[in-house]
Design an enzyme around this catalytic site. Structure first.
Site: not given
Ligand SMILES: NC(=O)C1=CN([C@@H]2O[C@H](COP(=O)(O)OP(=O)(O)OC[C@H]3O[C@@H](n4cnc5c(N)ncnc54)[C@H](OP(=O)(O)O)[C@@H]3O)[C@@H](O)[C@H]2O)C=CC1
Ligand SMILES: O=C(O)C1=N[C@H](C(=O)O)C[C@H](O)C1
Length: 326
Positions: A213, A209
């Site tokens: 991540k 990833h």
């Molecule tokens: N279920 C699925 O299919 C998928 C899941 N994911 C998951 O989604 C999550 C986010 O991924 P991604 O967008 O790539 O990560 P990023 O790091 O780009 O974004 C996460 C954001 O969350 C914010 N954040 C952190 N803590 C808090 C909080 N307490 N309240 C509000 N905002 C907060 C951070 O901003 P700040 O610094 O401003 O707090 C940061 O910008 C990960 O856990 C990833 O594994 C990702 C893709 C697909």
């Molecule tokens: O953080 C990501 O990007 C993703 N997170 C999810 C996971 O932890 O399984 C889904 C996908 O892999 C993308």
């Protein structure tokens, strides 16, 4: 262990090292099939069929932005509020023609309460960080706001307990990409129907990833749980996690334009006598597959809340089973 340096004797369980194969297999598909998230979302978005307010938490992050964009292009009403882990950020993020205001942790309960007063049928979608999964879920449950938890990690048992104890509505899934979910559902069915079928097989797993991540792939963990039910042996400490862009480019074969947003997974099974092997891969470039799935999840959850469905806790397999797949 699946070592990047020393492939096992009989089979190389790391086709990502066999550049020729990947060059002609996974990588080019990503190049042609995954334009930037916003373009794909806008070009292929169906209307959601219903309209309701949606608050996307995590709009300072990549998934937050992608989901917010997908939601607006599907005709949902994006609530112009999101949260951050940082205080006094004084920031707005523009999503289409909506200016989303970002609030810090100390304001989140008051702000979310006001949102619920103004939009009683709001659904929250959470894409924040592993260390905020439980505290965010606690807040949603305390205020009784239905939520889709896309964020992975945290204490998953506690997450489910919070929802159960509060009788709130939630859809929780480490994987929102419906086609990957279909694969996961197939794995769960096989594990259910043929427990022990892979008894004694060694399992090796690689996941790659984007460098940002923080946690181990939640999807990989869910797939591994199925292989374990099938009898395969796996030591979670031996999972190969790749976050280094150089390795992703030259070993995994991730297209350069997707180094900052990809999810490549490889599972390799070998029989105890090394005479049989199986390999499964799911390789995603970009984020549109999750953004669209998250909007489907929110629509699904909204309908369940409106119909006062007694089940209350769902996952993406429930969404697929409802037949809402395109
Ligand atoms: N279920 C699925 O299919 C998928 C899941 N994911 C998951 O989604 C999550 C986010 O991924 P991604 O967008 O790539 O990560 P990023 O790091 O780009 O974004 C996460 C954001 O969350 C914010 N954040 C952190 N803590 C808090 C909080 N307490 N309240 C509000 N905002 C907060 C951070 O901003 P700040 O610094 O401003 O707090 C940061 O910008 C990960 O856990 C990833 O594994 C990702 C893709 C697909
Ligand atoms: O953080 C990501 O990007 C993703 N997170 C999810 C996971 O932890 O399984 C889904 C996908 O892999 C993308």
């Amino acid at each position: 262990m699946l070592s990047l340096r020393a492939p096992p004797r009989t089979f190389s369980p790391s086709p990502w090292r066999r550049r020729g194969r990947l060059d002609g297999f996974a990588a080019p598909r990503c190049v042609s099939a995954a334009p930037p998230a916003t373009t794909l979302e806008t070009a292929t978005a169906r209307p959601a069929g219903v309209s309701f307010p949606i608050l996307v938490n995590g709009c300072t992050g990549k998934m937050g932005v992608s989901v917010a964009e997908a939601a607006t292009s599907r005709g949902l009403h994006l609530v112009p509020v999101s949260f951050s882990s940082r205080e006094n950020l004084d920031k707005t993020i523009q999503i289409g023609d909506v200016d989303v205001e970002i609030y810090g942790p100390s304001a989140r309960e008051d702000v979310l309460s006001s949102v619920i007063d103004e939009f009683p049928d709001v659904v929250v979608v959470d894409y924040t960080a592993p260390n905020s999964v439980n505290s965010n879920a606690e807040l949603y449950c305390k205020l009784g706001v239905p939520f889709v938890m896309g964020t992975t990690g945290g204490d998953q048992q506690l997450l489910y307990k919070s929802v159960q104890d509060s009788n709130n509505y939630a859809l929780i899934s480490p994987q929102m990409g419906k086609q990957v979910v279909a694969f996961l559902a197939a794995m769960e069915t096989i594990a259910e129907q043929f427990p022990g079928a892979f008894s004694g097989y060694r399992l090796e797993v690689l996941e790659s990833h984007q460098a940002g991540k923080l946690d181990t792939s939640g999807t990989a963990k869910a797939v591994i749980a199925c292989f374990e039910k099938l009898g395969a042996v796996f030591d979670m400490d031996r999972m190969v996690k790749i976050r280094d862009p150089e390795q992703q480019l030259y070993m995994v074969g991730v297209p350069e334009e997707h180094i900052e947003g990809h999810a490549f997974h490889l599972y390799h099974l070998t029989s105890p006598d090394d005479s049989v092997s199986f390999e499964f891969q799911h390789n995603v470039c970009g984020r549109s597959i999750y953004a669209e799935g998250s909007v489907d999840a929110a629509v699904f959850l909204y309908k369940k809340v409106q119909s006062m469905d007694p089940k209350r806790i769902y996952d993406m397999i429930d969404v697929l089973q409802e037949g809402d797949m395109w």
